[in-house]
Design a protein around this motif. Structure first.
Motif, PDB file in Angstrom:
ATOM      1  N   PRO A   1      52.257  31.331 -50.321  1.00 25.30           N
ATOM      2  CA  PRO A   1      52.465  31.705 -48.914  1.00 25.30           C
ATOM      3  C   PRO A   1      52.011  33.123 -48.564  1.00 25.30           C
ATOM      4  CG  PRO A   1      54.533  31.745 -50.095  1.00 25.30           C
ATOM      5  CD  PRO A   1      53.506  31.166 -51.041  1.00 25.30           C
ATOM      6  N   SER A   2      51.839  33.959 -49.557  1.00 26.36           N
ATOM      7  CA  SER A   2      51.416  35.331 -49.276  1.00 26.36           C
ATOM      8  C   SER A   2      49.895  35.506 -49.296  1.00 26.36           C
ATOM      9  CB  SER A   2      52.059  36.295 -50.271  1.00 26.36           C
ATOM     10  OG  SER A   2      51.616  36.010 -51.583  1.00 26.36           O
ATOM     11  N   ASP A   3      49.151  34.454 -49.631  1.00 27.08           N
ATOM     12  CA  ASP A   3      47.691  34.543 -49.625  1.00 27.08           C
ATOM     13  C   ASP A   3      47.212  34.449 -48.176  1.00 27.08           C
ATOM     14  OD1 ASP A   3      44.895  33.657 -49.537  1.00 27.08           O
ATOM     15  OD2 ASP A   3      45.081  33.452 -51.711  1.00 27.08           O
ATOM     16  N   PRO A   4      46.600  35.513 -47.650  1.00 21.59           N
ATOM     17  CA  PRO A   4      46.234  35.517 -46.236  1.00 21.59           C
ATOM     18  C   PRO A   4      45.179  34.471 -45.867  1.00 21.59           C
ATOM     19  CG  PRO A   4      45.474  37.513 -47.316  1.00 21.59           C
ATOM     20  CD  PRO A   4      46.288  36.764 -48.316  1.00 21.59           C
ATOM     21  N   ILE A   5      44.323  34.116 -46.791  1.00 24.37           N
ATOM     22  CA  ILE A   5      43.295  33.116 -46.494  1.00 24.37           C
ATOM     23  C   ILE A   5      43.926  31.730 -46.383  1.00 24.37           C
ATOM     24  CG2 ILE A   5      41.171  32.016 -47.305  1.00 24.37           C
ATOM     25  CD1 ILE A   5      40.548  34.763 -48.674  1.00 24.37           C
ATOM     26  N   ILE A   6      44.805  31.402 -47.306  1.00 24.98           N
ATOM     27  CA  ILE A   6      45.504  30.116 -47.241  1.00 24.98           C
ATOM     28  C   ILE A   6      46.351  30.052 -45.971  1.00 24.98           C
ATOM     29  CG2 ILE A   6      47.278  28.684 -48.320  1.00 24.98           C
ATOM     30  CD1 ILE A   6      46.180  29.619 -51.041  1.00 24.98           C
ATOM     31  N   GLU A   7      47.021  31.138 -45.636  1.00 21.52           N
ATOM     32  CA  GLU A   7      47.834  31.169 -44.421  1.00 21.52           C
ATOM     33  C   GLU A   7      46.973  30.914 -43.183  1.00 21.52           C
ATOM     34  OE1 GLU A   7      50.920  34.120 -42.093  1.00 21.52           O
ATOM     35  OE2 GLU A   7      49.362  35.016 -43.338  1.00 21.52           O
ATOM     36  N   MET A   8      45.827  31.574 -43.107  1.00 20.51           N
ATOM     37  CA  MET A   8      44.940  31.411 -41.956  1.00 20.51           C
ATOM     38  C   MET A   8      44.491  29.957 -41.814  1.00 20.51           C
ATOM     39  SD  MET A   8      41.195  33.037 -41.227  1.00 20.51           S
ATOM     40  CE  MET A   8      40.459  31.996 -42.474  1.00 20.51           C
ATOM     41  N   VAL A   9      44.060  29.348 -42.908  1.00 19.25           N
ATOM     42  CA  VAL A   9      43.588  27.968 -42.866  1.00 19.25           C
ATOM     43  C   VAL A   9      44.736  27.023 -42.528  1.00 19.25           C
ATOM     44  CG1 VAL A   9      42.528  26.121 -44.203  1.00 19.25           C
ATOM     45  CG2 VAL A   9      41.676  28.452 -44.429  1.00 19.25           C
ATOM     46  N   PHE A  10      45.904  27.272 -43.088  1.00 17.14           N
ATOM     47  CA  PHE A  10      47.071  26.441 -42.815  1.00 17.14           C
ATOM     48  C   PHE A  10      47.447  26.486 -41.331  1.00 17.14           C
ATOM     49  CE2 PHE A  10      51.736  25.978 -42.561  1.00 17.14           C
ATOM     50  CZ  PHE A  10      51.856  24.683 -43.040  1.00 17.14           C
ATOM     51  N   LEU A  11      47.356  27.654 -40.717  1.00 17.72           N
ATOM     52  CA  LEU A  11      47.724  27.813 -39.317  1.00 17.72           C
ATOM     53  C   LEU A  11      46.597  27.468 -38.345  1.00 17.72           C
ATOM     54  CD1 LEU A  11      49.718  31.152 -39.573  1.00 17.72           C
ATOM     55  CD2 LEU A  11      50.642  28.845 -39.295  1.00 17.72           C
ATOM     56  N   ALA A  12      45.447  27.061 -38.837  1.00 12.94           N
ATOM     57  CA  ALA A  12      44.283  26.810 -37.988  1.00 12.94           C
ATOM     58  C   ALA A  12      44.507  25.692 -36.970  1.00 12.94           C
ATOM     59  CB  ALA A  12      43.055  26.496 -38.841  1.00 12.94           C
ATOM     60  N   ASP A  13      45.442  24.798 -37.215  1.00 14.00           N
ATOM     61  CA  ASP A  13      45.715  23.740 -36.239  1.00 14.00           C
ATOM     62  C   ASP A  13      46.172  24.312 -34.899  1.00 14.00           C
ATOM     63  OD1 ASP A  13      45.016  21.651 -37.880  1.00 14.00           O
ATOM     64  OD2 ASP A  13      47.066  21.228 -38.513  1.00 14.00           O
TER      65      ASP A  13
ATOM     66  N   ALA B   1      43.501  38.080 -42.977  1.00 12.12           N
ATOM     67  CA  ALA B   1      42.620  37.406 -43.932  1.00 12.12           C
ATOM     68  C   ALA B   1      41.207  37.976 -43.945  1.00 12.12           C
ATOM     69  CB  ALA B   1      42.555  35.918 -43.624  1.00 12.12           C
ATOM     70  N   LYS B   2      40.776  38.528 -42.841  1.00  7.52           N
ATOM     71  CA  LYS B   2      39.379  38.953 -42.708  1.00  7.52           C
ATOM     72  C   LYS B   2      38.927  39.882 -43.844  1.00  7.52           C
ATOM     73  CE  LYS B   2      36.117  40.099 -39.165  1.00  7.52           C
ATOM     74  NZ  LYS B   2      35.910  40.304 -37.743  1.00  7.52           N
ATOM     75  N   GLU B   3      39.705  40.877 -44.153  1.00  8.91           N
ATOM     76  CA  GLU B   3      39.318  41.809 -45.222  1.00  8.91           C
ATOM     77  C   GLU B   3      39.338  41.140 -46.591  1.00  8.91           C
ATOM     78  OE1 GLU B   3      37.929  44.813 -44.882  1.00  8.91           O
ATOM     79  OE2 GLU B   3      38.006  44.303 -42.750  1.00  8.91           O
ATOM     80  N   HIS B   4      40.312  40.268 -46.825  1.00  7.06           N
ATOM     81  CA  HIS B   4      40.378  39.562 -48.104  1.00  7.06           C
ATOM     82  C   HIS B   4      39.175  38.643 -48.281  1.00  7.06           C
ATOM     83  CE1 HIS B   4      44.422  40.817 -49.285  1.00  7.06           C
ATOM     84  NE2 HIS B   4      44.676  40.833 -47.993  1.00  7.06           N
ATOM     85  N   ILE B   5      38.766  38.022 -47.197  1.00  6.66           N
ATOM     86  CA  ILE B   5      37.614  37.115 -47.257  1.00  6.66           C
ATOM     87  C   ILE B   5      36.349  37.893 -47.588  1.00  6.66           C
ATOM     88  CG2 ILE B   5      36.115  35.669 -45.825  1.00  6.66           C
ATOM     89  CD1 ILE B   5      38.742  34.674 -44.486  1.00  6.66           C
ATOM     90  N   LYS B   6      36.195  39.053 -46.970  1.00  4.81           N
ATOM     91  CA  LYS B   6      35.005  39.869 -47.256  1.00  4.81           C
ATOM     92  C   LYS B   6      34.916  40.199 -48.742  1.00  4.81           C
ATOM     93  CE  LYS B   6      34.615  42.136 -42.787  1.00  4.81           C
ATOM     94  NZ  LYS B   6      34.729  43.411 -42.075  1.00  4.81           N
TER      95      LYS B   6
ATOM     96  N   GLN C   1      32.055  33.542 -42.058  1.00  5.61           N
ATOM     97  CA  GLN C   1      31.412  34.333 -41.013  1.00  5.61           C
ATOM     98  C   GLN C   1      31.350  33.536 -39.718  1.00  5.61           C
ATOM     99  OE1 GLN C   1      30.795  37.556 -41.128  1.00  5.61           O
ATOM    100  NE2 GLN C   1      31.676  37.429 -43.161  1.00  5.61           N
ATOM    101  N   ASP C   2      31.061  32.243 -39.817  1.00  3.21           N
ATOM    102  CA  ASP C   2      31.065  31.378 -38.630  1.00  3.21           C
ATOM    103  C   ASP C   2      32.449  31.309 -38.005  1.00  3.21           C
ATOM    104  OD1 ASP C   2      28.378  30.818 -38.894  1.00  3.21           O
ATOM    105  OD2 ASP C   2      28.694  28.823 -39.767  1.00  3.21           O
ATOM    106  N   VAL C   3      33.487  31.214 -38.829  1.00  8.01           N
ATOM    107  CA  VAL C   3      34.858  31.159 -38.327  1.00  8.01           C
ATOM    108  C   VAL C   3      35.165  32.426 -37.537  1.00  8.01           C
ATOM    109  CG1 VAL C   3      37.306  31.226 -39.005  1.00  8.01           C
ATOM    110  CG2 VAL C   3      35.745  29.600 -40.089  1.00  8.01           C
ATOM    111  N   PHE C   4      34.815  33.574 -38.062  1.00 11.81           N
ATOM    112  CA  PHE C   4      35.158  34.835 -37.399  1.00 11.81           C
ATOM    113  C   PHE C   4      34.239  35.166 -36.239  1.00 11.81           C
ATOM    114  CE2 PHE C   4      37.288  35.690 -41.531  1.00 11.81           C
ATOM    115  CZ  PHE C   4      38.564  35.705 -41.004  1.00 11.81           C
ATOM    116  N   ASP C   5      33.080  34.523 -36.155  1.00 11.99           N
ATOM    117  CA  ASP C   5      32.184  34.753 -35.030  1.00 11.99           C
ATOM    118  C   ASP C   5      32.572  33.963 -33.795  1.00 11.99           C
ATOM    119  OD1 ASP C   5      30.725  36.583 -36.437  1.00 11.99           O
ATOM    120  OD2 ASP C   5      29.136  35.190 -36.995  1.00 11.99           O
ATOM    121  N   ARG C   6      33.564  33.082 -33.910  1.00 16.78           N
ATOM    122  CA  ARG C   6      33.993  32.267 -32.754  1.00 16.78           C
ATOM    123  C   ARG C   6      34.667  33.104 -31.711  1.00 16.78           C
ATOM    124  NH1 ARG C   6      36.598  27.138 -35.805  1.00 16.78           N
ATOM    125  NH2 ARG C   6      34.759  26.584 -36.926  1.00 16.78           N
TER     126      ARG C   6
END
Length: 60
Positions: A10-22, A36-41, A55-60
């Protein structure tokens, strides 16, 4: 699968972002994206398809 990943990490920001994407319009999702943005970079830096995907996700 995403629910299980979020339950396990639950503390992984990338997993959290994808989980909350709905609920992309929610404040929780927006905050997760910012965290998550910095962790993804760092995690997917110049690693092909995953780097381009995020990059496509963050360019939206």
């Amino acid at each position: 699968m995403l629910s299980k990943a979020y339950e396990l990490e639950p503390s992984d920001p990338i997993i959290e972002m994808v989980f909350l994407a709905d609920s992309m319009k929610s404040e929780g999702y927006q905050n997760a994206c910012l965290r998550a943005k910095e962790h993804i970079k760092d995690r997917f830096k110049n690693k092909g398809l995953m780097d381009r995907y995020f990059q496509d996700v963050f360019d939206r």
